[in-house]
Design a protein around this motif. Structure first.
Motif, short mmCIF file in Angstrom:
data_model
loop_
_atom_site.label_atom_id
_atom_site.label_comp_id
_atom_site.label_asym_id
_atom_site.label_seq_id
_atom_site.Cartn_x
_atom_site.Cartn_y
_atom_site.Cartn_z
N PRO A 218 -48.61 11.07 49.65
CA PRO A 218 -50.03 10.75 49.45
C PRO A 218 -50.84 11.87 48.80
O PRO A 218 -51.69 11.61 47.94
N GLN A 219 -50.59 13.13 49.20
CA GLN A 219 -51.36 14.23 48.61
C GLN A 219 -50.57 14.98 47.54
O GLN A 219 -51.12 15.86 46.88
N ARG A 220 -49.28 14.67 47.39
CA ARG A 220 -48.35 15.46 46.58
C ARG A 220 -48.30 16.89 47.10
O ARG A 220 -47.45 17.22 47.91
N THR A 221 -49.18 17.75 46.64
CA THR A 221 -49.29 19.10 47.21
C THR A 221 -50.09 19.01 48.50
O THR A 221 -51.19 18.45 48.51
N PRO A 222 -49.56 19.54 49.61
CA PRO A 222 -50.34 19.49 50.86
C PRO A 222 -51.64 20.27 50.71
O PRO A 222 -51.76 21.13 49.82
N THR A 424 -70.22 12.01 63.13
CA THR A 424 -70.11 11.03 64.22
C THR A 424 -68.94 10.08 64.02
O THR A 424 -68.64 9.28 64.90
N ARG A 425 -68.29 10.17 62.87
CA ARG A 425 -67.06 9.40 62.62
C ARG A 425 -66.31 10.08 61.49
O ARG A 425 -66.85 10.86 60.72
N TYR A 426 -65.02 9.77 61.40
CA TYR A 426 -64.19 10.33 60.35
C TYR A 426 -64.40 9.58 59.03
O TYR A 426 -64.62 8.37 59.02
N ARG A 427 -64.30 10.30 57.93
CA ARG A 427 -64.20 9.68 56.61
C ARG A 427 -62.78 9.15 56.44
O ARG A 427 -61.82 9.78 56.87
N PRO A 428 -62.58 7.99 55.83
CA PRO A 428 -61.22 7.49 55.62
C PRO A 428 -60.48 8.32 54.58
O PRO A 428 -61.08 9.08 53.82
N GLY A 429 -59.16 8.17 54.56
CA GLY A 429 -58.36 8.82 53.53
C GLY A 429 -57.52 9.97 54.04
O GLY A 429 -57.41 10.21 55.25
N THR A 430 -56.92 10.68 53.11
CA THR A 430 -56.06 11.81 53.43
C THR A 430 -56.90 12.99 53.94
O THR A 430 -58.12 12.98 53.90
N LEU A 431 -56.20 14.02 54.39
CA LEU A 431 -56.88 15.22 54.86
C LEU A 431 -57.74 15.82 53.75
O LEU A 431 -58.89 16.22 53.99
N GLY A 439 -61.00 12.71 46.46
CA GLY A 439 -59.69 12.13 46.20
C GLY A 439 -58.58 12.79 46.98
O GLY A 439 -58.78 13.80 47.66
N ASP A 440 -57.39 12.20 46.85
CA ASP A 440 -56.24 12.65 47.62
C ASP A 440 -55.54 13.86 47.00
O ASP A 440 -54.82 14.59 47.69
N ARG A 441 -55.71 14.05 45.70
CA ARG A 441 -54.93 15.05 44.97
C ARG A 441 -55.78 16.26 44.60
O ARG A 441 -57.01 16.19 44.55
N LEU A 442 -55.12 17.35 44.30
CA LEU A 442 -55.80 18.54 43.81
C LEU A 442 -56.52 18.23 42.51
O LEU A 442 -56.03 17.44 41.68
N GLY A 443 -57.67 18.87 42.28
CA GLY A 443 -58.45 18.62 41.09
C GLY A 443 -57.90 19.31 39.86
O GLY A 443 -57.02 20.17 39.93
N ALA A 444 -58.46 18.95 38.70
CA ALA A 444 -57.99 19.49 37.42
C ALA A 444 -58.27 20.99 37.29
O ALA A 444 -57.66 21.66 36.46
#
Length: 463
Positions: A218-222, A424-431, A439-444
């Protein structure tokens, strides 16, 4: 509008972690670190408190500087015995939905090809909630255990780390295209071979000629953490890290380090907000100030000064057993953690630390500060630290586990939420998405971007 305070819990797959001697407290459960029940309970507590993550420390070695051997470390459970932190992550991920996991792994003692597979596996199993705390090691015992020799010099370790990062970026970002997976039962094609390529790397320290063994996670690079605070460490963090962990006994120590890291990141073209900085802090709290102070007093009765000095000896490279208890501690440069020495001596220009004071300070909270008080007092203190240092949040260590974390969740989290300083709540998605919302991936703008497998349209155009 005030910034949201970020929180990680700070623990280690061992007894006591940074609370020397408190494993003896009747409420402490750290001695059951080698059970899954300890970790799954802790994960549920932290997710109930909406913590961003659990930051798992690790060492691959023993603290044998104090007294010149490992006897004190073994006697006082100074981060030994210690188990592999990676093994407990899948169990915690299975009982939570949002909590992230920052895994400390020392790049000095494992080939990047093997390590890259482990992290991709964890990213898959956690559905994108894994992070890597990049460390180069600081214990000679770890180097001797893996090579029979003392560790490489401090600055050289960071030079090796730069090449290590290049290799893992190539594996995580460049070996498999996002569209490589077909999973087509009609054609019988699971993976399109044309969308997977070998990584060929010939460097000064590493050679790799292989496919990455894992499909894109999901994140490729953690998510990338980093905890070095020497000049070399800060330069490395500014270039690579998304979250930086700093430690010191006062805001006066932390603030210059934070400013320096942010300045270095800007100079490398990384936009503001691309690096979150967490300060080490231990919070002892209760329903009010009086109850918290009583609890802190009780905890200190169990504190083990020799155990704390055993840890400090490993962190600083100074054998505290050889010092007179009231002898001043001076700045000593060596190949251990440079910042540990600096933090002791520059926290207060007018203060001279002695070995006795070091042991008392480090027995609860290690290299960080300890904040004691009821919900309002603690919330005021957290806001003051953020105002005075510029950090984004805290890595919260424990005095007694899981009680320290349960108390924080029950008493301090509601107060921070009331002030509008905590989610007060989590945002959805990856860490990565939860922390940055980009987004899930490292930026440009990140150095990993240059190693990415080109999208199919770009690849065809290049042909």
């Amino acid at each position: 509008m005030a910034r949201e305070i970020r929180l990680n819990a700070f623990d280690m797959n061992c007894v006591g972690h940074q609370a020397s001697g408190l494993w003896r407290h009747p409420h402490d459960r750290s001695a059951s670190y080698n059970t899954l029940e300890y970790w799954t309970h802790l994960a549920r507590v932290l997710e109930r408190g909406l913590f961003d993550g659990l930051f798992l420390a690790d060492v691959l070695g023993v603290y044998d500087v104090y007294g010149g051997n490992a006897d004190a470390a073994l006697r006082h459970a100074a981060q030994v015995p210690v188990n592999d932190p990676a093994m407990v992550v899948p169990a915690m991920a299975a009982v939570t939905e949002h909590l992230g996991f920052g895994l400390t792994a020392t790049l000095s003692y494992e080939h990047p090809f093997v390590f890259a597979r482990r992290m991709s596996t964890l990213d898959h199993l956690t559905r994108g909630r894994i992070g890597w705390n990049i460390v180069t090691g600081y214990l000679n015992s770890a180097a001797r255990g893996t090579s029979g020799r003392d560790q490489t010099a401090h600055d050289t370790r960071y030079e090796i780390a730069e090449e290590y990062m290049e290799v893992v970026y190539k594996l995580w970002e460049g070996s498999w295209a996002d569209d490589a997976m077909r999973r087509d039962p009609v054609s019988g094609v699971f993976t399109d071979p044309s969308r997977v390529r070998r990584i060929e790397h010939r460097g000064e320290h590493f050679s790799v000629d292989a496919l990455h063994l894992c499909e894109p996670s999901p994140q490729r690079t953690p998510l990338l953490y980093q905890a070095g605070a020497s000049s070399k460490g800060r330069a490395f963090a500014a270039g690579h890290a998304e979250c930086v962990f700093v430690a010191g006994p006062s805001p006066q120590v932390i603030a210059p380090a934070v400013a320096d890291i942010r300045k270095r990141a800007r100079a490398l073209g990384r936009p503001e907000g691309n690096v979150l900085i967490f300060a080490l802090l231990t919070v002892i709290t209760g329903p009010d100030d009086e109850a918290a102070e009583a609890k802190a007093h009780e905890y200190r009765r169990y504190a083990d000064a020799e155990g704390a000095l055993t840890l400090m000896s490993g962190w600083t490279g100074i054998d505290f057993s050889r010092l007179d208890p009231d002898e001043p501690i001076r700045q000593i440069r060596n190949d251990a953690i440079h910042s540990a020495v600096d933090a002791l001596t520059v926290a207060d220009p007018d203060r001279v630390w002695t070995a006795r004071e070091v042991g008392a300070h480090a027995a609860i909270g290690g290299l960080g500060a300890t904040l004691v008080g009821g919900p309002q007092t603690v919330a005021d203190g957290l806001e003051r630290w953020i105002d005075e240092t510029g950090v984004d949040g805290f890595n919260l260590a424990y005095a007694v586990t899981p009680e320290t974390f349960e108390d924080f969740v029950d008493h301090v989290v509601p107060e921070l939420q009331r002030r509008g300083r905590y989610k007060t709540r989590y945002r959805p998605g990856t860490l990565r998405e939860k922390l940055f919302g980009r987004g899930d991936r490292l930026g440009a703008e990140h150095p990993a971007d240059r190693y990415r497998f080109a999208p199919l349209a770009h690849a065809e155009a290049a042909e």
